[in-house]
Design a protein around this motif. Structure first.
Motif, PDB file in Angstrom:
ATOM      1  N   THR A 105       4.514  12.986  -4.235  1.00  0.00           N
ATOM      2  CA  THR A 105       3.858  13.298  -5.505  1.00  0.00           C
ATOM      3  C   THR A 105       4.853  13.288  -6.663  1.00  0.00           C
ATOM      4  N   SER A 106       5.995  13.925  -6.467  1.00  0.00           N
ATOM      5  CA  SER A 106       6.977  14.038  -7.552  1.00  0.00           C
ATOM      6  C   SER A 106       7.650  12.709  -7.859  1.00  0.00           C
ATOM      7  N   SER A 107       7.735  11.818  -6.881  1.00  0.00           N
ATOM      8  CA  SER A 107       8.428  10.542  -7.075  1.00  0.00           C
ATOM      9  C   SER A 107       7.592   9.524  -7.837  1.00  0.00           C
ATOM     10  N   GLY A 108       6.269   9.692  -7.814  1.00  0.00           N
ATOM     11  CA  GLY A 108       5.394   8.710  -8.443  1.00  0.00           C
ATOM     12  C   GLY A 108       5.245   7.432  -7.637  1.00  0.00           C
ATOM     13  N   VAL A 109       5.673   7.448  -6.388  1.00  0.00           N
ATOM     14  CA  VAL A 109       5.586   6.267  -5.525  1.00  0.00           C
ATOM     15  C   VAL A 109       4.163   6.119  -4.997  1.00  0.00           C
ATOM     16  N   GLY A 110       3.664   4.888  -5.011  1.00  0.00           N
ATOM     17  CA  GLY A 110       2.399   4.585  -4.354  1.00  0.00           C
ATOM     18  C   GLY A 110       2.667   4.009  -2.978  1.00  0.00           C
ATOM     19  N   ILE A 111       1.921   4.442  -1.983  1.00  0.00           N
ATOM     20  CA  ILE A 111       2.116   3.978  -0.609  1.00  0.00           C
ATOM     21  C   ILE A 111       0.865   3.245  -0.159  1.00  0.00           C
ATOM     22  N   TYR A 112       1.049   1.972   0.152  1.00  0.00           N
ATOM     23  CA  TYR A 112      -0.064   1.142   0.600  1.00  0.00           C
ATOM     24  C   TYR A 112       0.050   0.920   2.094  1.00  0.00           C
ATOM     25  N   ARG A 113      -0.921   1.429   2.839  1.00  0.00           N
ATOM     26  CA  ARG A 113      -0.981   1.234   4.291  1.00  0.00           C
ATOM     27  C   ARG A 113      -1.477  -0.183   4.550  1.00  0.00           C
ATOM     28  N   PHE A 114      -0.655  -0.990   5.185  1.00  0.00           N
ATOM     29  CA  PHE A 114      -0.947  -2.405   5.388  1.00  0.00           C
ATOM     30  C   PHE A 114      -0.941  -2.686   6.885  1.00  0.00           C
ATOM     31  N   HIS A 115      -2.013  -2.304   7.534  1.00  0.00           N
ATOM     32  CA  HIS A 115      -2.100  -2.386   8.991  1.00  0.00           C
ATOM     33  C   HIS A 115      -3.124  -3.420   9.454  1.00  0.00           C
ATOM     34  N   ASP A 116      -4.375  -3.208   9.102  1.00  0.00           N
ATOM     35  CA  ASP A 116      -5.443  -4.063   9.618  1.00  0.00           C
ATOM     36  C   ASP A 116      -5.319  -5.491   9.108  1.00  0.00           C
ATOM     37  N   THR A 117      -4.951  -5.636   7.847  1.00  0.00           N
ATOM     38  CA  THR A 117      -4.911  -6.968   7.236  1.00  0.00           C
ATOM     39  C   THR A 117      -3.885  -7.861   7.914  1.00  0.00           C
ATOM     40  N   ILE A 118      -2.664  -7.381   8.039  1.00  0.00           N
ATOM     41  CA  ILE A 118      -1.588  -8.229   8.563  1.00  0.00           C
ATOM     42  C   ILE A 118      -1.852  -8.620  10.013  1.00  0.00           C
ATOM     43  N   HIS A 119      -2.537  -7.747  10.763  1.00  0.00           N
ATOM     44  CA  HIS A 119      -2.892  -8.097  12.140  1.00  0.00           C
ATOM     45  C   HIS A 119      -4.011  -9.137  12.192  1.00  0.00           C
ATOM     46  N   ARG A 120      -4.705  -9.360  11.051  1.00  0.00           N
ATOM     47  CA  ARG A 120      -5.814 -10.318  11.016  1.00  0.00           C
ATOM     48  C   ARG A 120      -5.444 -11.634  10.358  1.00  0.00           C
ATOM     49  N   TYR A 121      -4.189 -11.821  10.021  1.00  0.00           N
ATOM     50  CA  TYR A 121      -3.771 -13.122   9.528  1.00  0.00           C
ATOM     51  C   TYR A 121      -3.996 -14.168  10.626  1.00  0.00           C
ATOM     52  N   THR A 137     -11.556   0.415   7.621  1.00  0.00           N
ATOM     53  CA  THR A 137     -10.145   0.029   7.578  1.00  0.00           C
ATOM     54  C   THR A 137      -9.254   1.195   7.153  1.00  0.00           C
ATOM     55  N   VAL A 138      -8.064   1.210   7.699  1.00  0.00           N
ATOM     56  CA  VAL A 138      -7.063   2.212   7.309  1.00  0.00           C
ATOM     57  C   VAL A 138      -6.163   1.688   6.191  1.00  0.00           C
ATOM     58  N   ASP A 139      -6.392   0.463   5.751  1.00  0.00           N
ATOM     59  CA  ASP A 139      -5.561  -0.139   4.700  1.00  0.00           C
ATOM     60  C   ASP A 139      -5.982   0.425   3.346  1.00  0.00           C
ATOM     61  N   LYS A 140      -5.205   1.388   2.867  1.00  0.00           N
ATOM     62  CA  LYS A 140      -5.543   2.079   1.621  1.00  0.00           C
ATOM     63  C   LYS A 140      -4.282   2.396   0.844  1.00  0.00           C
TER      64      LYS A 140
END
Length: 264
Positions: free
Chosen positions: A91-107, A22-25
């Motif tokens: 990196t400087s912003s402290g933002v976390g980025i969650y890739r939400f691709h495979d899951t939402i297509h499998r609802y 999965t690419v959801d990370k």
């Protein structure tokens, strides 16, 4: 009790079996971080990350990859100035980025498809959902009228259309993202008696060339290409609405982008 990145991800992934690759990370992997605010978007573009920082949101949930590749860029971009500047911002912003691709297509109903059909206000015309396409019977309109309707409902400046614009259409197949290729789309015209397919994108030498030949033969088959982002962003907008209801104490924002291409 503080809401963490991990809590949000567990909520999103509940009941979904993901593929091993999965690419959801989450990147960086800071799952224990307390959520200050959430932004959803089609992609974590430079603009979207900047807006998340401005809004005080530290979790960005994005459908597509951050660095221009479905599986990840590897080391190929590490010396590229655009990559390095964007990476430094994240990196400087402290933002976390969650890739939400495979899951939402499998609802149970693909969440990206659901968002597009809701945005088009076509839920009442759905006949059934197949794995990659939704089959609808809409009120009769010309292809030109359908294109104008789609543009207005999605608030986008253009679509690309192949086929006879004055032909009447009612049997419609709707596909999101990169599902508009020949092997998926072409058989459906006859199997589902489709007049019109509305898709995100696909190889231009496949379905568009099929439509060219169909029109030459006197068959009224048409195609509307929305663009990949334009077809999938409504699903991320719907996700923001649902997260806002699920976590009412957390600010949740959907950040839209302008179409990447300009028509000159």
């Amino acid at each position: 009790m503080a809401l963490t990145f991990s809590d949000v991800m567990e909520h999103l992934n509940a009941g979904v079996q993901l593929p091993v690759n999965t690419v959801d990370k989450l990147a960086p992997d800071t799952a224990g971080t307390e959520v200050q605010g959430i932004v959803t978007a089609f992609a974590a573009s430079q603009y979207v990350v900047e807006q998340a920082v401005r809004l005080g949101a530290n979790l960005v949930i994005t459908h597509e990859g951050v660095f221009y590749s479905h599986q990840g860029h590897g080391s190929a971009l590490e010396q590229d100035s655009v990559y390095r500047q964007k990476s430094a911002l994240i990196t400087s912003s402290g933002v976390g980025i969650y890739r939400f691709h495979d899951t939402i297509h499998r609802y149970t109903l693909d969440g990206i498809v659901e968002g597009l059909l809701q945005e088009l206000d076509w839920e009442q015309y759905i006949e059934r959902h197949l794995p990659e396409v939704s089959i609808l019977t809409i009120p009769d309109m010309t292809v030109s009228e359908a294109a104008a309707y789609v543009k207005r409902k999605l608030n986008i400046p253009y679509v690309r259309v192949a086929g006879n614009l004055s032909a009447t259409c009612s049997r419609v197949g709707v596909l999101v993202g990169f599902r508009g290729n020949g092997s998926t789309v072409i058989p459906m015209y006859e199997q589902e008696s489709l007049d019109l397919v509305i898709a995100g994108e696909g190889f231009e030498w496949e379905v568009p060339e099929y439509i060219r030949d169909a029109v030459r033969q006197g068959k009224d088959r048409s195609l509307i290409m929305l663009g990949h982002a334009e077809s999938e962003a409504p699903g991320m907008k719907l996700l923001a609405e649902r997260l806002s209801r699920q976590f009412p104490d957390v600010p949740v924002h959907f950040i839209p982008e302008q179409p990447v291409f300009q028509i000159l």
